[in-house]
Design a protein around this motif. Sequence first.
Motif, PDB file in Angstrom:
ATOM      1  N   SER A  34       0.836  -1.193   0.000  1.00 35.87           N
ATOM      2  CA  SER A  34       0.000   0.000   0.000  1.00 35.87           C
ATOM      3  C   SER A  34       0.876   1.251   0.000  1.00 35.87           C
ATOM      4  CB  SER A  34      -0.887   0.003   1.248  1.00 35.87           C
ATOM      5  OG  SER A  34      -1.615   1.205   1.326  1.00 35.87           O
ATOM      6  N   THR A  35       0.389   2.284  -0.651  1.00 36.95           N
ATOM      7  CA  THR A  35       1.109   3.557  -0.633  1.00 36.95           C
ATOM      8  C   THR A  35       0.525   4.488   0.412  1.00 36.95           C
ATOM      9  OG1 THR A  35      -0.318   4.369  -2.403  1.00 36.95           O
ATOM     10  CG2 THR A  35       1.799   3.402  -3.050  1.00 36.95           C
ATOM     11  N   THR A  36      -0.533   4.029   1.084  1.00 40.19           N
ATOM     12  CA  THR A  36      -1.114   4.798   2.172  1.00 40.19           C
ATOM     13  C   THR A  36      -0.465   4.329   3.472  1.00 40.19           C
ATOM     14  OG1 THR A  36      -3.212   4.926   0.974  1.00 40.19           O
ATOM     15  CG2 THR A  36      -3.262   5.416   3.331  1.00 40.19           C
ATOM     16  N   PHE A  37       0.024   5.285   4.257  1.00 40.33           N
ATOM     17  CA  PHE A  37       0.706   4.957   5.501  1.00 40.33           C
ATOM     18  C   PHE A  37      -0.133   5.423   6.675  1.00 40.33           C
ATOM     19  CE2 PHE A  37       4.103   5.015   2.406  1.00 40.33           C
ATOM     20  CZ  PHE A  37       4.858   3.926   2.772  1.00 40.33           C
ATOM     21  N   PRO A  38      -0.004   4.765   7.814  1.00 39.84           N
ATOM     22  CA  PRO A  38       0.704   3.504   8.032  1.00 39.84           C
ATOM     23  C   PRO A  38      -0.098   2.316   7.502  1.00 39.84           C
ATOM     24  CG  PRO A  38      -0.265   4.266  10.079  1.00 39.84           C
ATOM     25  CD  PRO A  38      -0.554   5.319   9.047  1.00 39.84           C
ATOM     26  N   ASN A  39       0.616   1.229   7.226  1.00 40.60           N
ATOM     27  CA  ASN A  39      -0.014  -0.009   6.780  1.00 40.60           C
ATOM     28  C   ASN A  39       0.730  -1.194   7.383  1.00 40.60           C
ATOM     29  OD1 ASN A  39       2.089  -1.044   4.858  1.00 40.60           O
ATOM     30  ND2 ASN A  39       1.637   0.887   3.828  1.00 40.60           N
ATOM     31  N   VAL A  40       0.160  -2.382   7.213  1.00 39.56           N
ATOM     32  CA  VAL A  40       0.742  -3.600   7.782  1.00 39.56           C
ATOM     33  C   VAL A  40       0.800  -4.669   6.697  1.00 39.56           C
ATOM     34  CG1 VAL A  40       0.440  -5.459   9.488  1.00 39.56           C
ATOM     35  CG2 VAL A  40      -0.111  -3.100  10.105  1.00 39.56           C
ATOM     36  N   THR A  41       1.944  -5.345   6.612  1.00 34.99           N
ATOM     37  CA  THR A  41       2.052  -6.519   5.751  1.00 34.99           C
ATOM     38  C   THR A  41       2.252  -7.748   6.637  1.00 34.99           C
ATOM     39  OG1 THR A  41       4.424  -6.179   5.441  1.00 34.99           O
ATOM     40  CG2 THR A  41       2.963  -5.309   3.735  1.00 34.99           C
ATOM     41  N   VAL A  42       1.729  -8.879   6.158  1.00 37.49           N
ATOM     42  CA  VAL A  42       1.808 -10.126   6.908  1.00 37.49           C
ATOM     43  C   VAL A  42       2.556 -11.150   6.065  1.00 37.49           C
ATOM     44  CG1 VAL A  42       0.504 -11.954   8.059  1.00 37.49           C
ATOM     45  CG2 VAL A  42      -0.428  -9.633   7.962  1.00 37.49           C
ATOM     46  N   ASP A  43       3.540 -11.784   6.675  1.00 40.39           N
ATOM     47  CA  ASP A  43       4.296 -12.852   6.025  1.00 40.39           C
ATOM     48  C   ASP A  43       4.155 -14.090   6.904  1.00 40.39           C
ATOM     49  OD1 ASP A  43       5.932 -14.017   4.116  1.00 40.39           O
ATOM     50  OD2 ASP A  43       7.770 -13.439   5.150  1.00 40.39           O
ATOM     51  N   ILE A  44       3.563 -15.159   6.346  1.00 39.10           N
ATOM     52  CA  ILE A  44       3.354 -16.394   7.099  1.00 39.10           C
ATOM     53  C   ILE A  44       4.146 -17.503   6.428  1.00 39.10           C
ATOM     54  CG2 ILE A  44       1.676 -18.078   7.923  1.00 39.10           C
ATOM     55  CD1 ILE A  44      -0.450 -15.886   7.795  1.00 39.10           C
ATOM     56  N   ILE A  45       5.065 -18.080   7.186  1.00 37.45           N
ATOM     57  CA  ILE A  45       5.901 -19.165   6.670  1.00 37.45           C
ATOM     58  C   ILE A  45       5.657 -20.381   7.548  1.00 37.45           C
ATOM     59  CG2 ILE A  45       8.253 -19.935   6.212  1.00 37.45           C
ATOM     60  CD1 ILE A  45       8.973 -16.915   6.007  1.00 37.45           C
ATOM     61  N   GLY A  46       5.275 -21.496   6.923  1.00 38.77           N
ATOM     62  CA  GLY A  46       4.933 -22.674   7.711  1.00 38.77           C
ATOM     63  C   GLY A  46       5.631 -23.930   7.266  1.00 38.77           C
ATOM     64  N   SER A  47       5.620 -24.889   8.157  1.00 40.75           N
ATOM     65  CA  SER A  47       6.100 -26.240   7.844  1.00 40.75           C
ATOM     66  C   SER A  47       5.120 -27.206   8.486  1.00 40.75           C
ATOM     67  CB  SER A  47       7.508 -26.459   8.379  1.00 40.75           C
ATOM     68  OG  SER A  47       7.517 -26.355   9.784  1.00 40.75           O
ATOM     69  N   SER A  48       4.854 -28.322   7.820  1.00 38.11           N
ATOM     70  CA  SER A  48       3.827 -29.227   8.332  1.00 38.11           C
ATOM     71  C   SER A  48       4.369 -30.632   8.553  1.00 38.11           C
ATOM     72  CB  SER A  48       2.640 -29.283   7.372  1.00 38.11           C
ATOM     73  OG  SER A  48       3.029 -29.815   6.136  1.00 38.11           O
ATOM     74  N   MET A  49       3.612 -31.371   9.351  1.00 40.24           N
ATOM     75  CA  MET A  49       3.904 -32.785   9.567  1.00 40.24           C
ATOM     76  C   MET A  49       2.575 -33.491   9.780  1.00 40.24           C
ATOM     77  SD  MET A  49       5.481 -32.942  13.347  1.00 40.24           S
ATOM     78  CE  MET A  49       4.654 -32.295  14.759  1.00 40.24           C
ATOM     79  N   THR A  50       2.547 -34.777   9.550  1.00 41.87           N
ATOM     80  CA  THR A  50       1.330 -35.565   9.653  1.00 41.87           C
ATOM     81  C   THR A  50       1.499 -36.648  10.702  1.00 41.87           C
ATOM     82  OG1 THR A  50       0.871 -35.162   7.328  1.00 41.87           O
ATOM     83  CG2 THR A  50      -0.279 -36.993   8.345  1.00 41.87           C
ATOM     84  N   ASN A  51       0.441 -36.898  11.460  1.00 44.39           N
ATOM     85  CA  ASN A  51       0.440 -37.942  12.476  1.00 44.39           C
ATOM     86  C   ASN A  51      -0.761 -38.834  12.200  1.00 44.39           C
ATOM     87  OD1 ASN A  51       0.777 -39.477  14.752  1.00 44.39           O
ATOM     88  ND2 ASN A  51      -0.134 -37.959  16.120  1.00 44.39           N
ATOM     89  N   ARG A  52      -0.532 -40.037  11.746  1.00 43.82           N
ATOM     90  CA  ARG A  52      -1.622 -40.968  11.423  1.00 43.82           C
ATOM     91  C   ARG A  52      -2.158 -41.617  12.699  1.00 43.82           C
ATOM     92  NH1 ARG A  52      -4.008 -43.556   7.279  1.00 43.82           N
ATOM     93  NH2 ARG A  52      -4.440 -45.765   7.476  1.00 43.82           N
ATOM     94  N   SER A  53      -3.463 -41.867  12.705  1.00 37.27           N
ATOM     95  CA  SER A  53      -4.117 -42.531  13.828  1.00 37.27           C
ATOM     96  C   SER A  53      -3.551 -43.945  13.997  1.00 37.27           C
ATOM     97  CB  SER A  53      -5.628 -42.605  13.579  1.00 37.27           C
ATOM     98  OG  SER A  53      -6.236 -43.378  14.570  1.00 37.27           O
ATOM     99  N   THR A  54      -3.432 -44.383  15.236  1.00 37.04           N
ATOM    100  CA  THR A  54      -2.878 -45.714  15.494  1.00 37.04           C
ATOM    101  C   THR A  54      -3.916 -46.819  15.326  1.00 37.04           C
ATOM    102  OG1 THR A  54      -3.323 -45.424  17.838  1.00 37.04           O
ATOM    103  CG2 THR A  54      -1.113 -44.873  17.061  1.00 37.04           C
ATOM    104  N   SER A  55      -5.191 -46.478  15.257  1.00 35.77           N
ATOM    105  CA  SER A  55      -6.247 -47.483  15.127  1.00 35.77           C
ATOM    106  C   SER A  55      -6.320 -47.992  13.694  1.00 35.77           C
ATOM    107  CB  SER A  55      -7.593 -46.858  15.516  1.00 35.77           C
ATOM    108  OG  SER A  55      -8.639 -47.727  15.159  1.00 35.77           O
ATOM    109  N   SER A  56      -6.418 -49.305  13.525  1.00 40.06           N
ATOM    110  CA  SER A  56      -6.503 -49.869  12.177  1.00 40.06           C
ATOM    111  C   SER A  56      -7.893 -49.683  11.569  1.00 40.06           C
ATOM    112  CB  SER A  56      -6.128 -51.350  12.197  1.00 40.06           C
ATOM    113  OG  SER A  56      -7.027 -52.036  13.042  1.00 40.06           O
ATOM    114  N   THR A  57      -8.902 -49.401  12.401  1.00 35.26           N
ATOM    115  CA  THR A  57     -10.250 -49.194  11.875  1.00 35.26           C
ATOM    116  C   THR A  57     -10.555 -47.723  11.660  1.00 35.26           C
ATOM    117  OG1 THR A  57     -11.169 -49.137  14.103  1.00 35.26           O
ATOM    118  CG2 THR A  57     -11.133 -51.278  12.973  1.00 35.26           C
ATOM    119  N   ASP A  58      -9.739 -46.890  12.172  1.00 33.94           N
ATOM    120  CA  ASP A  58      -9.972 -45.451  12.085  1.00 33.94           C
ATOM    121  C   ASP A  58      -9.015 -44.863  11.048  1.00 33.94           C
ATOM    122  OD1 ASP A  58     -10.946 -42.958  12.628  1.00 33.94           O
ATOM    123  OD2 ASP A  58      -9.868 -42.724  14.524  1.00 33.94           O
ATOM    124  N   ASN A  59      -9.553 -44.448   9.930  1.00 31.33           N
ATOM    125  CA  ASN A  59      -8.722 -43.902   8.862  1.00 31.33           C
ATOM    126  C   ASN A  59      -8.569 -42.391   8.988  1.00 31.33           C
ATOM    127  OD1 ASN A  59      -7.928 -46.148   7.490  1.00 31.33           O
ATOM    128  ND2 ASN A  59      -9.748 -46.217   6.201  1.00 31.33           N
TER     129      ASN A  59
END
Length: 145
Positions: A34-59
């Motif tokens: 933006s050229t109008t001040f003041p303004n705010v910019t947001v930078d979101i940087i993420g990393s993910s991981m997956t945890n599978r359920s231990t139940s064989s019937t629960d997908n």
Amino acid sequence: MLGELMKAIKLRWSAKSLSTSFPGGIEASQTQPSTTFPNVTVDIIGSSMTNRSTSSTDNRFNQYETATVDLTVHSKGGFSATSALAEILKAALDNAPLTLGGGVTLKKFWYMGESVDQDPQRTNFWDWTLTYQAVLEQQKTLVPA
């Protein structure tokens, strides 16, 4: 999940009427600043991981994402004015109930610190960055083919 986090930050922005303090608005850092001040910019940087359920019937599995959220206040009002604006933004976000959609749960959101930079090309132009850490969770169910 990161898109849901950005939406939640913008909802909090509206709920706290921050457009009064920041007439230039809030945008993702990848957009045209933006050229109008003041303004705010947001930078979101993420990393993910997956945890599978231990139940064989629960997908089901849980996907977790850890994100660093940098909110940068851009101001041309000098150091003191930029500092005051950063405090307004920090007060609106600290311990804030951020509501996420899309089945995403915010597990933690906490303040990590801040940094300050002056634009060497322009007098009284300051960037004040508040850094937060977020942990998100989304539960998904696998559908058999």
